[in-house]
Design a protein around this motif. Structure first.
Motif, short mmCIF file in Angstrom:
data_model
loop_
_atom_site.label_atom_id
_atom_site.label_comp_id
_atom_site.label_asym_id
_atom_site.label_seq_id
_atom_site.Cartn_x
_atom_site.Cartn_y
_atom_site.Cartn_z
N VAL A 119 -33.74 27.34 39.73
CA VAL A 119 -33.55 27.74 41.13
C VAL A 119 -34.91 28.04 41.76
N THR A 120 -35.17 27.39 42.91
CA THR A 120 -36.43 27.68 43.60
C THR A 120 -36.19 28.09 45.04
N ALA A 121 -34.96 27.94 45.53
CA ALA A 121 -34.66 28.30 46.92
C ALA A 121 -33.20 28.77 47.00
N ASP A 122 -32.86 29.41 48.13
CA ASP A 122 -31.48 29.87 48.31
C ASP A 122 -30.53 28.70 48.16
N LEU A 123 -29.39 28.94 47.52
CA LEU A 123 -28.40 27.87 47.44
C LEU A 123 -27.01 28.45 47.19
N THR A 124 -26.01 27.60 47.43
CA THR A 124 -24.62 27.93 47.13
C THR A 124 -24.14 26.91 46.11
N VAL A 125 -23.56 27.42 45.03
CA VAL A 125 -23.13 26.54 43.95
C VAL A 125 -21.64 26.75 43.68
N GLU A 126 -20.95 25.64 43.52
CA GLU A 126 -19.53 25.72 43.16
C GLU A 126 -19.43 25.55 41.65
N GLY A 162 -17.41 33.80 45.59
CA GLY A 162 -18.06 34.51 46.70
C GLY A 162 -19.09 35.53 46.24
N PHE A 163 -19.45 35.57 44.92
CA PHE A 163 -20.49 36.49 44.46
C PHE A 163 -21.85 35.96 44.87
N SER A 164 -22.79 36.89 45.13
CA SER A 164 -24.18 36.47 45.37
C SER A 164 -25.09 37.26 44.44
N ILE A 165 -26.16 36.61 44.03
CA ILE A 165 -27.10 37.30 43.16
C ILE A 165 -28.51 36.82 43.49
N GLN A 166 -29.46 37.75 43.42
CA GLN A 166 -30.86 37.37 43.64
C GLN A 166 -31.50 37.05 42.29
N VAL A 167 -32.28 35.99 42.27
CA VAL A 167 -32.90 35.59 41.00
C VAL A 167 -34.39 35.34 41.24
N ALA A 168 -35.14 35.37 40.17
CA ALA A 168 -36.56 35.04 40.27
C ALA A 168 -36.68 33.53 40.44
N SER A 169 -37.62 33.11 41.27
CA SER A 169 -37.83 31.68 41.44
C SER A 169 -38.22 31.07 40.09
N GLY A 170 -37.53 29.99 39.73
CA GLY A 170 -37.79 29.36 38.43
C GLY A 170 -36.77 29.72 37.37
N ASP A 171 -35.87 30.68 37.68
CA ASP A 171 -34.80 31.01 36.71
C ASP A 171 -33.86 29.83 36.54
N SER A 172 -33.27 29.69 35.37
CA SER A 172 -32.31 28.60 35.20
C SER A 172 -31.03 28.94 35.96
N LEU A 173 -30.39 27.89 36.48
CA LEU A 173 -29.19 28.11 37.29
C LEU A 173 -28.09 28.74 36.44
N ILE A 174 -28.00 28.33 35.18
CA ILE A 174 -26.90 28.84 34.35
C ILE A 174 -27.05 30.35 34.13
#
Ligand code: FES
Length: 620
Positions: A81-88, A10-22
């Motif tokens: 990452v280029t758009a909002d998403l939820t990852v399991e 349930g954590f959320s974090i803002q990232v720069a567009s183009g950041d790697s998902l990991i």
């Protein structure tokens, strides 16, 4: 900025567009297992996109079939990452609950630390005695403070501290030693004398362990550990050295990760002991040569390439603040001396802790000291001489490059034994099986050879080839998989072990064995001459010695000659922290060990080829 939500946390974090998902996931505090260093080669970082769009990369398409891609499965290291998403992030992708060996081999033999506190009755100036404050203090301090130079902060605090209580002054000082000159570090009125604390660390490639000590009483105040966060850049030292050299800011990132890891460990120890970082005056770190370079922010790139020369080998002492460790002003951090690029301060710490070169062990005969990890580092001590070598075992013992491999974490199959009818597979914490770790792999290989499910070349037999009389339950574990025969491990048979997995284990164990045999041959000794084989480090502490002998990982000695040293790296760092003579001893040890380079030696290659075989039943 896109927002990434991590499930089920349930954590959320803002990232720069183009950041790697990991990196997004890890910045949110979820540490992902990345044994291949994020190169797309291990699939351990598999995650599932449950909401939002994330285009699969070519590496993802190669790793997953169309159904899995459509269901959202991705390699976290291979997508941006280029758009909002939820990852399991599934449990299998996470590093968690790893088993840590904090117990050391040696208790402190004496208490004589480099840093000490003392109260000086210096008196105060008068018209009859107008000596400068520093001269007054040094004169009153006598031999204990003679020759020590003040830090600038000390001088700034001295006038007020001296006069606050009629000249009764508490001083913290560092004695001179071969690695640095003596210093007056801090000063306060006697009633406010600071505690004098120190910390000793084992900075391992996989895990780091630290201990907090009261340097006045010699009492241990706390111990804590962390997984080394540099693992994001690969499981082994070569991957990290390459990242440090090949990526912009790579060295800085790895330095910060190492320092941050030690800082967190120290903070946890301080919290649990109710102490302040401002009282920590001395820190000692033992690590392999690459880890020690990275901690100091010195490039290890030349260790990774022939002729493998490190930037430094002798012990170094630097201001703790310069390497971003939170401690007292003037606190210093020291790394122990190394022998070579691949026999580091951790092995020297091990020699310090075990006392193998102190003469007492000589009478009993030669000893082979081995620390097995992604490298097999070993030292043969015979007749008062020590010869060391290092072999690239690869990451199989850490569970990498094994189809269902994992580190020694909760749920890892750590023990496999044949009970007469079937294989019994035990997991760490008794948790549901997640994969198989190095010790489980060694056990499994030994039992497969003993029961005839694998032959001495490591070939797994097909269901129709099993020896007559193979119990039905055992035979039921063998199936024909995509790439040939597999043996199903785990209570519910959910962990397939393949022929390719066995081959990875053979490569790893052959490297260690060939190194050991080469050391023995150089000394004119045979395995039977060894009085002891001493296993050190986290992995070595959990190995079943009979099975390690059965698969030919160790030289063929009777099983009762195999002993365990625990975390000898942490124990050696502790000795150096508590007893300054041990630092001098570490320097002597590092100088006295002869290093044997194995690369390019035909005799090593021959021994390696021979050691690929499984010799069969255990010795002794
Ligand atoms: Fe992503 Fe190995 S495939 S870390």
């Amino acid at each position: 900025m896109p927002t990434v939500r991590i499930e089920p946390d349930g954590f959320s974090i803002q990232v720069a567009s183009g950041d790697s998902l990991i990196s997004a996931v890890e910045r949110a505090g979820v540490i992902v297992d990345t044994p291949c260093g994020g190169r797309g080669g291990c699939t351990k970082c598999t995650v599932r996109i449950v909401a939002g769009d994330l285009a699969p990369s070519e590496a993802c398409r190669q790793a997953f079939d169309a159904g899995k891609i459509a269901a959202g499965w991705r390699l976290a290291c291979q997508v941006r990452v280029t758009a909002d998403l939820t990852v399991e992030v599934p449990a299998a992708a996470r590093v968690r609950g790893e088993r840590i060996v904090a117990a050391g081999a040696a208790e402190s033999r004496s208490l004589d630390p480099l840093v000490f506190g003392t109260v000086v009755e210096a008196g105060v100036p008068s018209l009859e005695d107008q000596r400068a404050d520093l001269e007054r203090l040094l004169a009153a301090g006598g031999a204990g403070l003679a020759g020590l130079a003040p830090e600038l902060g000390f001088l700034r605090d001295l006038p007020r501290a001296l006069r606050a209580e009629g000249g009764r002054t508490a001083v913290v000082a560092r004695r001179a030693w071969s690695g640095g000159c003596g210093r007056l570090i801090s000063v306060a009125p006697a009633s406010r004398a600071p505690r004098v604390l120190g910390a000793a660390f084992d900075l391992g490639t996989t895990t780091a362990v630290g201990e907090l000590w009261d340097l006045a009483s010699g009492r241990r105040l706390g111990v804590a550990s962390r997984t080394n966060p540099q693992r994001e850049y690969g499981a082994d030292v070569i991957s990290r050295a390459e990242h440090a050299a090949g990526s912009p800011g790579g060295l800085r990132d790895l330095q910060r990760l190492a320092a941050g890891c030690l800082d967190e460990i120290l903070a946890e120890c301080l919290r649990s002991a109710g102490c302040r970082s401002a009282d920590v005056h001395d820190l000692v770190v033992a690590g392999n040569t690459v880890m020690q370079h990275l901690l100091l922010g010195v490039t290890p790139e030349h260790i990774a390439m022939s002729p493998f020369a490190p930037a430094f080998a002798a012990a170094r002492s630097v201001p703790a603040a310069e390497v971003l460790i939170t401690a007292a002003p003037g606190a210093r951090l020291s790394v122990l001396p190394a022998v070579s690029g691949y026999v580091g301060g951790d092995i020297v710490a091990g020699l310090l802790a075990t006392g193998l070169l102190d003469g007492a062990d000589d009478a009993s005969g030669p000893v082979l000291f081995i620390d097995i990890g992604t490298n097999g580092e070993m030292v043969l001590v015979a007749g008062g001489q020590a010869t060391a070598c290092s072999t690239a075992a690869g990451p199989a013992f850490e569970g990498a490059r094994i189809s269902h491999g994992c580190r020694a974490m909760s749920g890892a199959v750590e023990e496999v034994r044949f009970d007469g009818t079937d294989l019994v597979c035990l997991t760490i914490d008794g948790a549901a099986p997640l994969g198989i770790c190095g010790t489980g792999l060694i056990d499994a290989a030994a039992e497969l050879v003993r029961t005839g499910l694998a032959d001495e070349t490591g070939r797994l037999l097909e269901p129709g080839e099993l020896p007559a009389g193979t119990p039905a339950a055992l035979a039921g574990r063998v199936r024909l998989g995509q790439d040939g025969p597999e043996v199903l491990l785990g209570a519910g048979r959910e962990i397939p072990l393949t022929g390719r997995d066995l081959r990875e284990l053979q490569l790893a164990k052959a490297a260690v064995r060939a190194g050991a045999e080469t050391l023995l041959a150089e000394a004119g000794l045979a395995a039977g001459d060894l009085a002891r084989v001493l296993l050190a480090g986290a992995f070595g502490s959990y190995i079943d010695p009979a099975n390690a002998l059965a698969i030919g990982l160790l030289p063929a000695v009777p099983v009762e000659r195999v002993a365990f040293g625990g975390n000898t790296s942490a124990a050696g760092a502790r000795l150096a922290l508590l007893d300054r003579a041990q630092r001098e001893r570490a320097a002597e040890l590092a100088r006295s060990v002869r290093y044997l380079e194995l690369s390019g030696r035909p005799d090593f290659q021959e021994r390696f080829a021979e050691a690929m075989f499984f010799p069969g039943a255990a010795s002794g």
